[in-house]
Enzyme design. Structure first.
Site, short mmCIF file in Angstrom:
data_model
loop_
_atom_site.label_atom_id
_atom_site.label_comp_id
_atom_site.label_asym_id
_atom_site.label_seq_id
_atom_site.Cartn_x
_atom_site.Cartn_y
_atom_site.Cartn_z
N ASP A 173 -11.46 2.95 3.76
CA ASP A 173 -11.89 1.55 3.72
C ASP A 173 -13.41 1.45 3.53
O ASP A 173 -13.92 0.39 3.19
CB ASP A 173 -11.55 0.86 5.04
CG ASP A 173 -10.33 -0.04 4.95
OD1 ASP A 173 -10.09 -0.60 3.87
OD2 ASP A 173 -9.64 -0.19 5.99
N GLN A 200 -5.17 -1.45 9.37
CA GLN A 200 -5.11 -2.79 8.82
C GLN A 200 -5.79 -3.79 9.77
O GLN A 200 -5.53 -3.80 10.97
CB GLN A 200 -3.64 -3.19 8.59
CG GLN A 200 -3.44 -4.52 7.91
CD GLN A 200 -3.92 -4.55 6.46
OE1 GLN A 200 -3.92 -3.53 5.77
NE2 GLN A 200 -4.31 -5.71 6.00
N LYS A 255 0.84 -1.21 0.00
CA LYS A 255 0.00 0.00 0.00
C LYS A 255 0.87 1.25 0.00
O LYS A 255 0.64 2.18 -0.78
CB LYS A 255 -0.93 0.00 1.23
CG LYS A 255 -2.11 -0.94 1.08
CD LYS A 255 -2.85 -1.12 2.41
CE LYS A 255 -3.90 -2.22 2.25
NZ LYS A 255 -4.47 -2.68 3.52
N1 GUN Z 1 -7.41 -6.75 5.90
C1 GUN Z 1 -7.74 -7.49 4.81
N2 GUN Z 1 -8.39 -6.73 3.90
C2 GUN Z 1 -8.47 -5.50 4.42
C3 GUN Z 1 -9.01 -4.28 3.93
O1 GUN Z 1 -9.59 -4.18 2.84
N3 GUN Z 1 -8.89 -3.21 4.76
C4 GUN Z 1 -8.28 -3.30 5.97
N4 GUN Z 1 -8.22 -2.21 6.73
N5 GUN Z 1 -7.76 -4.41 6.45
C5 GUN Z 1 -7.85 -5.50 5.67
#
Ligand code: GUN
Length: 303
Positions: free
Chosen positions: A126, A103, A59
């Site tokens: 998100d 996350q 990311k």
């Molecule tokens: N963990 C797995 N997929 C995601 C996601 O799309 N967003 C976040 N914040 N954590 C994740």
């Protein structure tokens, strides 16, 4: 002459994601010219989960490649909920931060719902905050939409065009994928069914679907003969299975759909890997730019 074996069109998520990232980067350049500043994304990782560390690194890298600013906050696994909430409050008030992503999963002693609730909905890239889930449900224009289902929808529209009237089956009812996916398909005027582990006759539900989105996290659960001939299949699953054919102890990734069988029945299908996966981060970059534009009252970029 060899038999003409019909096989599905393979939807190339990797190429589609690269295209979306390029469009985001071009719009970020326009934003920077106009605004004299760049959109910023803060990613918070608590603990040392190896898969999460890889995601967070990717990311950060892709955020910078798109011309945006990346703020990484890596906290130890014993971080208290209060410490995490204090960090989020600071990010909410930091004007250089347009998007905040915490996350998941979080360590067991932290209440993920309380953490998501603490994020400013305008910075919730998100799309997990109840304000954004509510906005998506009522079809509000300024909802920030969860990245994985948004990526699935973009690929569906790119392949099929108008989705109006299509029968769509969403397999899985998670807050991260299944429920927002259903809302998005409804917004596109599909006839939407949500199926899950307690659904009585899953095969019969699948057989009716023009669009099938599988997001259950069970390797190759959807069989080829469940699929309606010609259907468009989006496989969200990422499951690691042993691959002794590659050598002792080796593994490989498979989806929730039995690809080898499904590819002979479906009209189009996303592979695993290389389908939905690459779209998720590309949509996160898109959401960060959209959030920055919305915060400054600029027109929503056309992506
Ligand atoms: N963990 C797995 N997929 C995601 C996601 O799309 N967003 C976040 N914040 N954590 C994740």
């Amino acid at each position: 002459m060899p038999d003409a074996q019909t096989t599905a069109h393979i939807i190339d998520g990797k190429a589609f994601a690269a295209g979306l990232r390029a469009r985001v980067a071009a719009e970020v350049a326009r934003f920077r010219d106009y605004h004299q500043g760049r959109p910023g994304l803060a990613v918070v990782l608590v603990g040392e989960d190896p898969a999460s560390q890889v995601y967070v690194r990717n990311k950060g890298k892709q955020t910078v490649e798109a011309g945006m600013e990346s703020f990484e906050h890596k906290l130890p696994a014993d971080t208290t909920q209060e410490q995490l909430l204090t960090l989020i409050a600071g990010l909410n008030h930091n004007d250089a931060v347009n998007g905040i992503l915490v996350q998941l999963p979080l360590p067991g002693h932290i209440d993920a719902e309380a953490v998501i609730d603490a994020i400013d909905p305008a910075k919730d890239v998100d799309g997990f905050h109840v304000v954004n889930t509510g906005k998506l449900t009522i079809g509000a224009d300024d909802a920030l939409v969860p990245c994985t289902p948004l990526g699935c929808l973009m690929m569906l529209k790119d392949h099929l065009g108008d989705l109006t009237g299509a029968r769509a089956l969403v397999l899985g009812r998670s807050n991260i994928v299944g429920k927002p996916m259903a809302s998005l398909l409804l917004r596109e005027h599909c006839t939407v069914t949500i199926a899950h582990s307690r659904t009585r006759d899953l095969a019969a539900e699948c057989a009716r679907a023009d669009i099938l989105v599988a997001a259950v996290g069970r390797e190759r659960m959807v069989k080829g003969d469940w699929i309606k001939p010609g259907a468009t299949v989006i496989d969200v699953g990422i499951n690691r299975i042993p691959a002794p054919e590659k050598g002792e102890g080796k593994t490989r990734l498979v989806g929730d759909v039995d690809f080898d069988a499904a590819v002979k029945v479906a009209g189009a299908i996303t592979p695993v890997p290389g389908g939905v996966g690459p779209m998720t981060i590309a949509c996160l970059l898109r959401n960060t730019l959209v959030a920055a534009c919305q915060q400054h009252g600029y027109a929503k970029p056309d992506l």
